[in-house]
Write a protein that holds these residues in place. Structure first.
Motif, mmCIF file in Angstrom:
data_model
loop_
_atom_site.group_PDB
_atom_site.id
_atom_site.type_symbol
_atom_site.label_atom_id
_atom_site.label_comp_id
_atom_site.label_asym_id
_atom_site.label_seq_id
_atom_site.Cartn_x
_atom_site.Cartn_y
_atom_site.Cartn_z
ATOM 1 N N ASP B 69 0.908 -1.156 0.142
ATOM 2 C CA ASP B 69 -0.030 0.173 -0.065
ATOM 3 C C ASP B 69 0.712 1.138 -0.061
ATOM 4 N N ARG B 70 2.048 1.126 -0.052
ATOM 5 C CA ARG B 70 2.986 2.200 -0.229
ATOM 6 C C ARG B 70 2.836 2.891 -1.552
ATOM 7 N N ALA B 71 2.859 4.388 -1.459
ATOM 8 C CA ALA B 71 2.754 5.189 -2.691
ATOM 9 C C ALA B 71 3.751 6.251 -2.672
ATOM 10 N N GLN B 72 4.263 6.317 -3.901
ATOM 11 C CA GLN B 72 5.283 7.357 -3.965
ATOM 12 C C GLN B 72 6.420 7.494 -3.136
ATOM 13 N N GLY B 73 6.763 6.352 -2.516
ATOM 14 C CA GLY B 73 7.961 6.320 -1.660
ATOM 15 C C GLY B 73 7.559 6.456 -0.044
ATOM 16 N N ILE B 74 6.399 6.745 0.097
ATOM 17 C CA ILE B 74 5.960 7.026 1.762
ATOM 18 C C ILE B 74 4.832 6.139 1.911
ATOM 19 N N ILE B 132 -3.228 10.609 3.004
ATOM 20 C CA ILE B 132 -4.070 9.976 3.910
ATOM 21 C C ILE B 132 -3.600 8.456 3.899
ATOM 22 N N PHE B 133 -3.682 7.943 5.048
ATOM 23 C CA PHE B 133 -3.184 6.416 5.051
ATOM 24 C C PHE B 133 -4.123 5.604 5.741
ATOM 25 N N VAL B 134 -4.690 4.710 5.526
ATOM 26 C CA VAL B 134 -5.483 3.828 6.482
ATOM 27 C C VAL B 134 -4.770 2.203 6.438
ATOM 28 N N LEU B 135 -4.788 1.547 7.252
ATOM 29 C CA LEU B 135 -4.369 0.282 7.516
ATOM 30 C C LEU B 135 -5.451 -0.767 6.784
ATOM 31 N N GLN B 136 -4.634 -1.543 6.033
ATOM 32 C CA GLN B 136 -5.320 -2.348 5.168
ATOM 33 C C GLN B 136 -6.746 -3.250 5.615
ATOM 34 N N ASP B 137 -6.682 -3.504 6.915
ATOM 35 C CA ASP B 137 -7.869 -4.306 7.627
ATOM 36 C C ASP B 137 -9.167 -3.231 7.670
ATOM 37 N N TYR B 138 -8.769 -1.996 7.601
ATOM 38 C CA TYR B 138 -9.821 -0.877 7.783
ATOM 39 C C TYR B 138 -10.265 -0.265 6.434
#
Lengths: 122, 203
Positions: B69-74, B132-138
């Motif tokens: 789920d990382r994107a553009q290095g973060i 924005i970041f959301v953990l995979q399970d959520y």
């Protein structure tokens, strides 16, 4: 290995130059430096040529530095092919305030069109 | 167009957006708390151990982040790099977290687009980059939208009006989400699509 290093006038390019010099000192690679003209960059192409020559001399590396006219991406790809280099080295992108990697149009062109191996320096 | 503006913004401002604190029940019936965090002494509402700093609890979250789920290095991957990445975000940025059962499971952040964040006096003077970041399970349960809206509501109350982001061009679901909230496409910088929103309506 025969390496072509592509530079423009950004801080990112200056870091790429330093990293490449360190690498060449370790490997003894055969280096050719090409400076392209990116109008929005903070340094002029001739300033980058002077900087690169000075840094290479300080490091004791004998490498040719050329200034390229025209579209930066296609000029680099063309030169890499004409010279038959093994690797084309360019900067690995800038960072946004958030820390996201940003790859510019020159990088995209080179990645998609180069027929040699491309190295992005971070 | 103001002096410092380097991007194109929609002509019409968006809003109002909800402001934190808030709660949201996701489709799986989980109670999600949305709250503002500030650096460094604030404790995080809904997170059990008040002794820990926002950087601690956010580092916990990012260590669980799926590398896919990382994107553009973060976000970065190691604990050390995560902490170094979070420090300026919490020091200079605006941050809203989503928590469930005492753990942070989502984070939305705005970072000022300036070389000298310390000398920033009026938040409306600069443009702010959003992520924005959301953990995979959520994921896929509307938590990202809640985080986004609460962050924009909070930002608006602070006087922030220009917000932008970049998203990978092939990430259609994310682009749709941002459009629903009011972001519009602006420049396309090679691999990344830029989007922007103007805040301030209904404030």
């Amino acid at each position: 290995m025969h390496v072509l290093l592509g530079l423009e006038g950004s801080d990112e390019s200056v870091e790429t130059l330093e990293t490449t010099i360190e690498r060449v000192l370790e490997t003894g690679d055969d280096l050719l430096v090409a400076v392209v003209d990116k109008p929005e960059a903070s340094r002029s192409p001739s300033a980058v040529v002077d900087l690169a020559k000075a840094r290479l001399e300080e490091a004791g590396i004998d490498a040719e530095v050329r200034q390229l006219e025209g579209d930066p991406g296609s000029e680099l790809v063309d030169l890499a092919e004409r010279e038959g280099v093994d690797q084309l080295v360019i900067g690995g992108g800038t960072r946004s305030p958030m820390g996201k990697v940003r790859l510019g149009p020159v990088t995209e062109f080179v990645l998609l069109n180069a027929t040699t191996t491309v190295k992005l320096v971070r | 167009m103001r002096e410092h503006s380097s991007r194109v913004y929609p002509e019409e401002p968006c809003g109002p957006f909800p402001t934190p604190p808030g709660t949201y029940t996701d489709p799986e019936g989980r109670e999600i708390a949305l709250s503002v965090v500030t650096h460094p002494e604030d404790t995080v509402r809904g997170v059990a151990d008040g002794e820990r700093t926002p950087i601690d609890v956010l580092t916990d979250m990012y260590q669980q982040f799926d590398p896919a789920d990382r994107a553009q290095g973060i976000p970065p991957s190691s604990e050390d790099r995560i902490r170094r990445w979070l420090e300026p975000l919490l020091e200079n940025g605006v941050n809203v977290v989503a928590s469930h059962d005492g753990s942070v499971i989502g984070h939305a952040t705005l970072v000022p687009d300036t070389d000298e964040p310390a000398s920033l006096t009026a938040p409306g003077d600069v443009e702010w980059e959003l992520a924005i970041f959301v953990l995979q399970d959520y994921q896929r349960g509307g938590i990202g939208t809640q985080l986004l809206e609460h962050l924009l509501g909070h930002a608006s109350s602070l006087g922030i009006d220009r917000v932008w982001l970049t998203v990978e061009r092939w990430n259609g679901p994310a682009i749709s989400l941002y459009k629903r909230v009011g972001f519009e496409l602006c420049g396309a910088e090679s691999f990344e699509q830029e989007m922007s929103i103007l805040l301030g309506a209904g404030v």
